[in-house]
Design an enzyme around this catalytic site. Structure first.
Site, short mmCIF file in Angstrom:
data_model
loop_
_atom_site.label_atom_id
_atom_site.label_comp_id
_atom_site.label_asym_id
_atom_site.label_seq_id
_atom_site.Cartn_x
_atom_site.Cartn_y
_atom_site.Cartn_z
CG HIS A 97 24.79 19.82 126.52
ND1 HIS A 97 24.37 20.43 127.92
CD2 HIS A 97 25.97 19.85 126.89
CE1 HIS A 97 25.43 20.81 128.49
NE2 HIS A 97 26.47 20.43 127.98
CD GLU A 121 27.08 27.96 124.35
OE1 GLU A 121 28.24 28.45 124.96
OE2 GLU A 121 26.95 27.57 123.39
CG ASP A 130 33.35 19.30 125.15
OD1 ASP A 130 33.59 19.08 124.00
OD2 ASP A 130 31.71 19.49 125.31
CG LEU A 158 38.82 29.81 123.93
CD1 LEU A 158 39.61 30.10 122.82
CD2 LEU A 158 38.30 28.53 123.63
CD GLU A 192 30.15 30.89 130.99
OE1 GLU A 192 30.39 29.54 129.98
OE2 GLU A 192 29.55 30.32 131.88
CG ASN A 193 36.87 32.24 130.94
OD1 ASN A 193 36.02 32.46 131.92
ND2 ASN A 193 38.02 31.33 130.81
CG HIS A 212 33.76 35.86 118.55
ND1 HIS A 212 35.09 35.79 117.88
CD2 HIS A 212 33.98 34.74 119.30
CE1 HIS A 212 35.81 34.53 118.30
NE2 HIS A 212 35.13 34.06 119.17
CB THR A 257 30.47 32.57 126.26
OG1 THR A 257 29.97 32.87 124.87
CG2 THR A 257 29.43 31.72 126.90
NE ARG A 294 35.97 23.11 131.43
CZ ARG A 294 34.52 23.02 131.66
NH1 ARG A 294 34.16 22.44 132.75
NH2 ARG A 294 33.86 23.17 130.46
CG ASP A 296 28.26 20.99 132.89
OD1 ASP A 296 27.48 21.49 132.30
OD2 ASP A 296 29.50 21.35 132.84
#
Length: 602
Positions: free
Chosen positions: A179, A273, A187, A472, A469-470, A388, A431, A508, A139
């Site tokens: 953001h 996002e 986070d 979680l 990407e995942n 989801h 995601t 991450r 970021d």
């Protein structure tokens, strides 16, 4: 308070339009030349080899931390056999998201605009490179870089970070993060707000922030209602974002010229996002709450009233029956399966307006990003969130609240993909690639697998590259296998139809990822993503060349974008990946090895 030199002020007239030339304002970092090809050959490990045997042959104890003061010698690119060259068509590069939280023992760039613990960072980057990882994602925080005041940019910490990444022979995905960080899933332990001078504007005019139906303000990012409002010391929000990206290009031109960056992901909303901040934990949201519409600031409300009047319905207002942030769809009048407002003419008009405003916002900011980086060998990218939960409810309530007008008979993601296609083939980053339907609570009516299939299929139909990407952090083989399956939905090889994602970003980096068995499994995951080949440093060799960014195509009328809402069946996905990192037996071996390590090393 940070200060900036005169050279760091915004100079819009200086931007090149056809080349990505080096800026004199940027410091002259020593850039590593590409490694020479020595003709080294390695044999590809066969897929049929049992994954557990790889684990069993690994060292039993935790992987030792390398000394940070010994820099690795850049490795020459591998030379592949004819069989391996064919397999390169299934190679998927892997990136790792760098951390922001003190709880995982390593901030990257602090709120004081310093690289935190540079030695530890270099050691961790070296570990990733040793595992075959292609690069990292980071970021670039608006609140840090432009924190000293309007158009006062300080890039020194990021230049230091980028030099460290470059020194370890890794590539970069950079996020223009407009953001705040903190208070949401993943986070909660860190706070990086948007710039103080922007928040001060909000103190006098709270409507610059997204607002819920009860008047709650969200300071995570600016509402898209102020995209064209010159409220920020004479600049509109769009101009502020554009100037930031232009300054980034100027001061990172040497890195851009050297090919360090593979893509620039443009922040378009909360968590970066393209969505509305409909489910913030800071306002008490708990999964699987449906969230709330976020369009009750005076700017968006006025826009809606004008649109309704133009449509011949001046009496229509914003929804007042969409319930609370933690309601279920059936708790509300708007989302109820039978007779819900979302099915009425007024409801359809609102949802079309709400989702179209979001798409047009993304289109405009990406157009500014394209102007900033045109001529650079880099791709643009935008992230779409995997909402989801309630996907199996007829209203798709959580998606609608986030701005994705997606229903059983209406594709809410294909218009986004069509919009992205005009910006030099911008990548759609999606995601929740690690999730399975069976892992979700039944009460949430969740279907992440179906959602991933829908979004990836919509993007591929529109000719748009997809990354994933995942959502979680996961360290288990089941999660990795699901990511492998989604990355190559029909397996490896020339007969698989050629569909694969352009990249996978693992969320991450942490000490937990780098510890013992977790790291052993992760290395296997990277190898499988690479189709069991050695790391390949040249994207062109695996069919993803990075060319100079061309100017965006002409704007697509909204009517043309919305034509893409016509539903189409998703492409078929295999039930399981054909390049598994192992299943139950391998997990049993993992458990045994962990126990032995605990006994031996304590």
């Amino acid at each position: 308070m940070l200060t900036a030199s005169q050279s760091s002020q915004v100079k819009p007239q200086q931007w090149a339009t056809t080349t990505c030339r080096r800026s004199s304002a940027a410091s002259s970092a020593a850039l590593l030349p590409p490694p020479a090809d020595t003709g080294r050959r390695r044999r590809r490990r066969l897929v049929a080899v049992d994954s557990w045997s790889t684990v069993a042959s690994a060292a039993l104890g935790p992987v030792a931390t390398e000394s940070a003061d010994t820099s690795p010698v850049p490795q020459p690119p591998p030379s592949f056999s004819d069989e391996e060259e064919a397999m390169l068509g299934s190679y998927v590069p892997v990136y790792v998201m760098l951390p922001v939280s003190k709880l995982i023992k390593l901030e990257v760039v602090t709120t004081e605009n310093e690289v935190a613990d540079a030695e530890a960072l270099r050691a961790q980057l070296r570990r990733l490179r040793g595992a075959g990882v292609d690069g990292v994602m980071v970021d670039v925080w608006w609140g840090i870089v432009e924190g000293a005041g309007p158009a006062r940019y300080e890039w020194r910490a990021y230049r230091e970070l980028f030099r460290a990444v470059q020194a370890e022979d890794l590539k970069l995905q950079a996020i223009m993060s407009f953001h705040a960080c903190g208070g949401n899933v993943g986070d909660a332990a860190v706070s990086i707000p948007i710039p103080r001078w922007v928040r001060e504007v909000g103190e006098g005019d709270p409507d610059v922030f997204y607002t819920g139906p009860g008047g709650a303000r969200n300071q995570e990012c600016l509402t898209i209602g102020v995209d064209d409002q010159p409220l920020f010391h004479g600049r509109t929000a769009v101009q502020v974002y554009a100037d930031f990206m232009k300054s980034f290009r100027e001061h990172m031109a040497d890195f851009l010229d050297a090919g360090l960056f593979v893509d620039i992901e443009v922040g378009l909303g909360p968590a970066g996002e393209l969505r509305y901040p409909s489910y913030p934990e800071t306002q008490g949201w708990v999964f699987p709450g449906i969230g709330q519409f976020q369009c009750y600031d005076k700017y968006l409300e006025a826009d809606f009233k004008a649109a309704a009047a133009e449509a011949g319905h001046p009496e229509w207002g914003l929804p007042d029956d969409a319930g609370g942030i933690n309601d279920t769809p059936e708790d509300t009048g708007f989302f109820a399966a039978e007779g819900g407002t979302y099915l009425t003419e007024q409801g359809r008009f609102f949802l079309t307006w709400y989702s179209s405003k979001l798409i047009r916002h993304g289109d405009r900011i990406l157009d500014e990003a394209n102007r900033a980086f045109v001529g650079c060998k880099v791709k643009l990218a935008a992230k779409v969130s995997g909402i989801h939960w309630w996907y199996r409810h007829p209203s798709h309530a959580a998606e609608l609240a986030s701005g994705y007008y997606n229903l059983g008979g209406r594709d809410g993601y294909a218009p986004i993909a069509r919009m992205l296609a005009r910006h030099g083939g911008a990548v759609l980053n999606f995601t929740c690639a690690e999730m399975r339907d069976s892992e979700q609570p039944a009460a949430a009516m969740s279907a992440p697998e179906r959602l991933v299939r829908q979004v990836l299929s919509a993007a591929w139909r529109e000719g748009v590259e997809v990354a994933c990407e995942n959502a979680l952090s996961r360290y288990d083989r089941r999660g990795y296998n699901q990511m492998l399956r989604n990355a190559r939905p029909n397996g490896v090889g020339a007969g698989a139809g050629g569909r694969r994602v352009t990249a996978v970003t693992y969320l991450r980096l942490s000490e937990e990822l780098l510890a013992g068995n977790n790291f052993r499994v992760f290395r296997t995951f990277v190898r499988r993503m690479h189709a069991d080949l050695d790391h390949c440093p040249d994207p062109a060799r695996y069919g993803q060349p990075i060319r100079p960014l061309e100017r965006s195509a002409p704007e697509i009328p909204m009517e043309r974008l919305l034509e893409a809402t016509a539903p189409a069946p998703a492409f078929p996905f295999d039930a399981e990946t054909d390049m598994s990192v192992g299943g139950g037996l391998a997990e049993a071996v993992d458990w045994v090895l962990d126990k032995i390590a605990w006994i031996v090393f304590g």
